[in-house]
Write a protein that holds these residues in place. Structure first.
Motif, PDB file in Angstrom:
ATOM      1  N   GLY A 140     -19.977  24.584 -16.699  1.00  0.00           N
ATOM      2  CA  GLY A 140     -19.983  24.286 -15.266  1.00  0.00           C
ATOM      3  C   GLY A 140     -20.279  22.822 -15.007  1.00  0.00           C
ATOM      4  O   GLY A 140     -20.858  22.134 -15.857  1.00  0.00           O
ATOM      5  N   VAL A 141     -19.856  22.347 -13.837  1.00  0.00           N
ATOM      6  CA  VAL A 141     -20.170  20.973 -13.440  1.00  0.00           C
ATOM      7  C   VAL A 141     -21.643  20.929 -13.031  1.00  0.00           C
ATOM      8  O   VAL A 141     -22.090  21.765 -12.243  1.00  0.00           O
ATOM      9  N   GLU A 142     -22.375  19.992 -13.608  1.00  0.00           N
ATOM     10  CA  GLU A 142     -23.795  19.878 -13.290  1.00  0.00           C
ATOM     11  C   GLU A 142     -24.155  18.399 -13.191  1.00  0.00           C
ATOM     12  O   GLU A 142     -23.416  17.543 -13.672  1.00  0.00           O
ATOM     13  N   PRO A 143     -25.301  18.097 -12.602  1.00  0.00           N
ATOM     14  CA  PRO A 143     -25.716  16.689 -12.575  1.00  0.00           C
ATOM     15  C   PRO A 143     -25.954  16.181 -13.995  1.00  0.00           C
ATOM     16  O   PRO A 143     -26.423  16.942 -14.853  1.00  0.00           O
ATOM     17  N   ALA A 144     -25.633  14.918 -14.211  1.00  0.00           N
ATOM     18  CA  ALA A 144     -25.768  14.359 -15.552  1.00  0.00           C
ATOM     19  C   ALA A 144     -27.197  13.927 -15.842  1.00  0.00           C
ATOM     20  O   ALA A 144     -27.502  13.541 -16.959  1.00  0.00           O
ATOM     21  N   ASP A 145     -28.067  13.991 -14.853  1.00  0.00           N
ATOM     22  CA  ASP A 145     -29.421  13.486 -15.092  1.00  0.00           C
ATOM     23  C   ASP A 145     -30.464  14.595 -15.142  1.00  0.00           C
ATOM     24  O   ASP A 145     -31.654  14.323 -15.083  1.00  0.00           O
ATOM     25  N   SER A 146     -30.032  15.853 -15.248  1.00  0.00           N
ATOM     26  CA  SER A 146     -31.006  16.920 -15.430  1.00  0.00           C
ATOM     27  C   SER A 146     -31.569  16.837 -16.840  1.00  0.00           C
ATOM     28  O   SER A 146     -31.016  16.150 -17.708  1.00  0.00           O
ATOM     29  N   ALA A 147     -32.657  17.555 -17.058  1.00  0.00           N
ATOM     30  CA  ALA A 147     -33.269  17.531 -18.388  1.00  0.00           C
ATOM     31  C   ALA A 147     -32.290  18.037 -19.445  1.00  0.00           C
ATOM     32  O   ALA A 147     -32.138  17.430 -20.513  1.00  0.00           O
ATOM     33  N   ASP A 148     -31.588  19.141 -19.122  1.00  0.00           N
ATOM     34  CA  ASP A 148     -30.648  19.700 -20.090  1.00  0.00           C
ATOM     35  C   ASP A 148     -29.524  18.721 -20.403  1.00  0.00           C
ATOM     36  O   ASP A 148     -29.118  18.562 -21.561  1.00  0.00           O
ATOM     37  N   SER A 149     -28.999  18.072 -19.365  1.00  0.00           N
ATOM     38  CA  SER A 149     -27.903  17.136 -19.587  1.00  0.00           C
ATOM     39  C   SER A 149     -28.357  15.979 -20.469  1.00  0.00           C
ATOM     40  O   SER A 149     -27.683  15.599 -21.428  1.00  0.00           O
ATOM     41  N   ARG A 150     -29.524  15.441 -20.144  1.00  0.00           N
ATOM     42  CA  ARG A 150     -30.044  14.328 -20.946  1.00  0.00           C
ATOM     43  C   ARG A 150     -30.203  14.737 -22.397  1.00  0.00           C
ATOM     44  O   ARG A 150     -29.896  13.972 -23.315  1.00  0.00           O
ATOM     45  N   GLU A 151     -30.685  15.953 -22.585  1.00  0.00           N
ATOM     46  CA  GLU A 151     -30.883  16.449 -23.949  1.00  0.00           C
ATOM     47  C   GLU A 151     -29.571  16.415 -24.738  1.00  0.00           C
ATOM     48  O   GLU A 151     -29.519  15.969 -25.882  1.00  0.00           O
ATOM     49  N   CYS A 152     -28.503  16.890 -24.110  1.00  0.00           N
ATOM     50  CA  CYS A 152     -27.200  16.873 -24.777  1.00  0.00           C
ATOM     51  C   CYS A 152     -26.758  15.446 -25.070  1.00  0.00           C
ATOM     52  O   CYS A 152     -26.280  15.146 -26.166  1.00  0.00           O
ATOM     53  N   LEU A 153     -26.919  14.575 -24.088  1.00  0.00           N
ATOM     54  CA  LEU A 153     -26.482  13.192 -24.289  1.00  0.00           C
ATOM     55  C   LEU A 153     -27.281  12.537 -25.413  1.00  0.00           C
ATOM     56  O   LEU A 153     -26.715  11.849 -26.274  1.00  0.00           O
ATOM     57  N   GLU A 154     -28.592  12.788 -25.445  1.00  0.00           N
ATOM     58  CA  GLU A 154     -29.416  12.242 -26.530  1.00  0.00           C
ATOM     59  C   GLU A 154     -28.890  12.714 -27.881  1.00  0.00           C
ATOM     60  O   GLU A 154     -28.760  11.931 -28.822  1.00  0.00           O
ATOM     61  N   ALA A 155     -28.604  14.018 -27.950  1.00  0.00           N
ATOM     62  CA  ALA A 155     -28.132  14.584 -29.212  1.00  0.00           C
ATOM     63  C   ALA A 155     -26.802  13.938 -29.596  1.00  0.00           C
ATOM     64  O   ALA A 155     -26.549  13.641 -30.770  1.00  0.00           O
ATOM     65  N   TYR A 156     -25.970  13.696 -28.588  1.00  0.00           N
ATOM     66  CA  TYR A 156     -24.678  13.056 -28.832  1.00  0.00           C
ATOM     67  C   TYR A 156     -24.884  11.645 -29.389  1.00  0.00           C
ATOM     68  O   TYR A 156     -24.309  11.264 -30.409  1.00  0.00           O
ATOM     69  N   TYR A 157     -25.756  10.879 -28.722  1.00  0.00           N
ATOM     70  CA  TYR A 157     -25.990   9.506 -29.181  1.00  0.00           C
ATOM     71  C   TYR A 157     -26.553   9.504 -30.591  1.00  0.00           C
ATOM     72  O   TYR A 157     -26.158   8.718 -31.441  1.00  0.00           O
ATOM     73  N   ALA A 158     -27.492  10.410 -30.842  1.00  0.00           N
ATOM     74  CA  ALA A 158     -28.097  10.457 -32.175  1.00  0.00           C
ATOM     75  C   ALA A 158     -27.034  10.763 -33.223  1.00  0.00           C
ATOM     76  O   ALA A 158     -27.020  10.174 -34.308  1.00  0.00           O
ATOM     77  N   GLU A 159     -26.130  11.675 -32.873  1.00  0.00           N
ATOM     78  CA  GLU A 159     -25.127  12.051 -33.863  1.00  0.00           C
ATOM     79  C   GLU A 159     -24.166  10.911 -34.154  1.00  0.00           C
ATOM     80  O   GLU A 159     -23.861  10.628 -35.321  1.00  0.00           O
ATOM     81  N   ILE A 160     -23.676  10.228 -33.123  1.00  0.00           N
ATOM     82  CA  ILE A 160     -22.713   9.160 -33.427  1.00  0.00           C
ATOM     83  C   ILE A 160     -23.425   7.979 -34.069  1.00  0.00           C
ATOM     84  O   ILE A 160     -22.856   7.289 -34.905  1.00  0.00           O
ATOM     85  N   ASP A 161     -24.709   7.794 -33.761  1.00  0.00           N
ATOM     86  CA  ASP A 161     -25.446   6.730 -34.445  1.00  0.00           C
ATOM     87  C   ASP A 161     -25.506   7.023 -35.944  1.00  0.00           C
ATOM     88  O   ASP A 161     -25.406   6.138 -36.785  1.00  0.00           O
TER      89      ASP A 161
END
Lengths: 294, 294
Positions: free
Chosen positions: A147-168
């Motif tokens: 679903g479309v959700e705000p990008a700044d919720s805790a859950d969204s940030r968690e996913c983005l962090e995981a994404y950044y960590a993985e590509i790093d």
DNA sequence: ACCATTATCTGACATTAGTCAGATAAATAG
DNA sequence: CTATTTATCTGACTAATGTCAGATAATGGT
């Protein structure tokens, strides 16, 4: 959806819930009210829970849970004490007697499982187990909601962090957020961007973003799938959802860039109809650029 | 049974009962008490049942069922009338309103089934359906129970009749009971013989007999599997059970004869270790004779 | 005609499940 | 420090589920 497919699912439901539904029902309760039995069973899996969490997991009314706990406490099966860091919340754990009761349920579950396998020949058994593993995977896949959700919720940030960590971890030379072609939650506020989140039973397990480049062009970014649910076709579904959002927003072209080490992503983009195109940005981490008409 | 196998079954149970168990629970009840909903749903599948049968099928107390029925009657959903041939038993059927209510449940079931399929890709969907069909078959197989029973019960006779009808159809020149190597229920009374019956949810779906030839030798006869459950390995299980009975009875050798048209039986006998041997009887329907040490 | 059996119904319960509106105490924001 | 929020508990309910011991009427056997 074909009627025949639905009929197959319903036949399966009937057969399986006769056999397995019995397992969940009062048969397993061993003379205890089902509510209490469920509670004990749940505590065996996650001992030392907060009442608050239990209430959520089992979907119980707070008054009801309070009484169930009281009853188990009176039977000497659980102990409840305030959590040290917040004395409002109460933490509940099995006593030795409670753990013994749990073991009974656990054994009964084992017995039921093996009574299903026992009459089968070795080859039937292995076919059954393989089919079960397949269904388990696919039902998990079907349970993921996007679903479309705000990008700044805790859950969204968690996913983005995981994404950044993985590509790093994966990019040659690593990845730093302040590099080129950045994305911040503000870029995902309509109508300049959108963020979609995938959830499996509430837990965030994947994401993707769509950013406006101009009035007719969108860019897909930050598509990520948790390792827990890889191989379930989730990336494809996230892409599909982003394309759907894009069409609704009036975009006619979608672009994206990608790093050379993300080979599985390249394959996906090609499969979904994206064609390689010339460089359209100066993202230093990008080696390939794709686009697709939507 | 390997622990890992049991763990797989239990994982499957958890996943599936979360998704499908919900289907059986109050979610489907559409605002009606679950007991009433179950009753309506059952009546939709088997309209015009006797209360007596319903009680058995749903496992309800007679007083409880009586009240449930009364309540549905008051809502105008069912009609109850005495059975014409025995005015003690009461026959229950859905009214038009009841059938409409049933259709709601049916649609809801369809919706749930398609909500499971809907998020999946075409290939995932077909894999899910294939796995479901496989599990359905194997769970049916596992639900078949084999036990020693009298050969002259109604169920046993039914199986034997079906067996005779089938070989009469298949043997070149048909089959008549008064021919050679006969078998009558009296031959299956221990210690001169045994009869095993296979049941799937109470219904007789296969049989087999063991007849004493002498103190150390038994003969296997009348092994039959209902067409409803062929391909589930039941014949093999019946043979296994008969061999087990034979060992307990002190037999060291088992013999059997067979007609040339029953090719699938020959394959089974060989697979189970039976070796072709010389003619040991004068059964005019037999073309091959097998034996095995047990 | 008589008796045992069978199918169902009824009354009288007990337990389980679930809801809702406050009450209470701890934590937190301002 | 005060007001609000949060987590839990309590009392007062209702509805649903389930059980049991008779009561009633039809059937079948003798």
């Amino acid at each position: 959806m074909v009627d025949q497919e639905i009929a197959q699912v319903r036949r399966f439901n009937r057969t399986v819930s006769q056999r397995i539904g019995a397992l969940e029902g009062s048969y397993l309760a061993l003379g205890r009210p089902l509510g209490e039995a469920r509670l004990i069973f749940e505590l065996g899996l996650a001992d030392g829970s907060d009442l608050r969490d239990l209430r959520g997991r089992l979907g119980l009314d707070s008054g009801y849970l309070s009484r169930l706990v009281r009853s188990l406490e009176a039977q000497g099966l659980v102990e409840v004490r305030p959590a040290p860091e917040d004395k409002r919340v109460r933490r509940i754990g099995l006593t030795d007697a409670g753990r013994a009761a749990w073991r009974q349920y656990d054994e009964r579950s084992d017995q039921l499982a093996s009574s299903l396998l026992e009459p089968l020949t070795v080859s039937q058994r292995s076919r059954l187990l393989a089919a079960m593993a397949e269904i388990e995977r696919l039902v998990r896949a079907a349970n993921i909601e996007i679903g479309v959700e705000p990008a700044d919720s805790a859950d969204s940030r968690e996913c983005l962090e995981a994404y950044y960590a993985e590509i790093d971890r994966r990019f040659e030379g690593g990845f730093a957020l302040d590099g080129g072609n950045p994305f911040d939650p503000g870029d995902a506020i309509p109508p300049s961007g959108w963020f979609v989140l995938a959830r499996l039973q509430g837990e965030a397990v994947g994401c993707g973003a769509l950013k406006r480049l101009d009035v007719r062009t969108g860019e897909i970014k930050r598509v990520w799938v948790s390792p827990k649910v890889r191989g379930l076709g989730l990336a494809e579904r996230i892409m599909g959802r982003l394309e759907c959002v894009a069409r609704n927003a009036g975009f006619t072209t979608l672009k994206l860039d990608t790093n050379r080490v993300l080979t599985e992503a390249h394959a996906l983009y090609r499969k979904l109809g994206y064609r390689e195109t010339e460089r359209y940005n100066d993202n230093p981490y990008a080696h390939f650029w794709f686009e697709k008409a939507v």
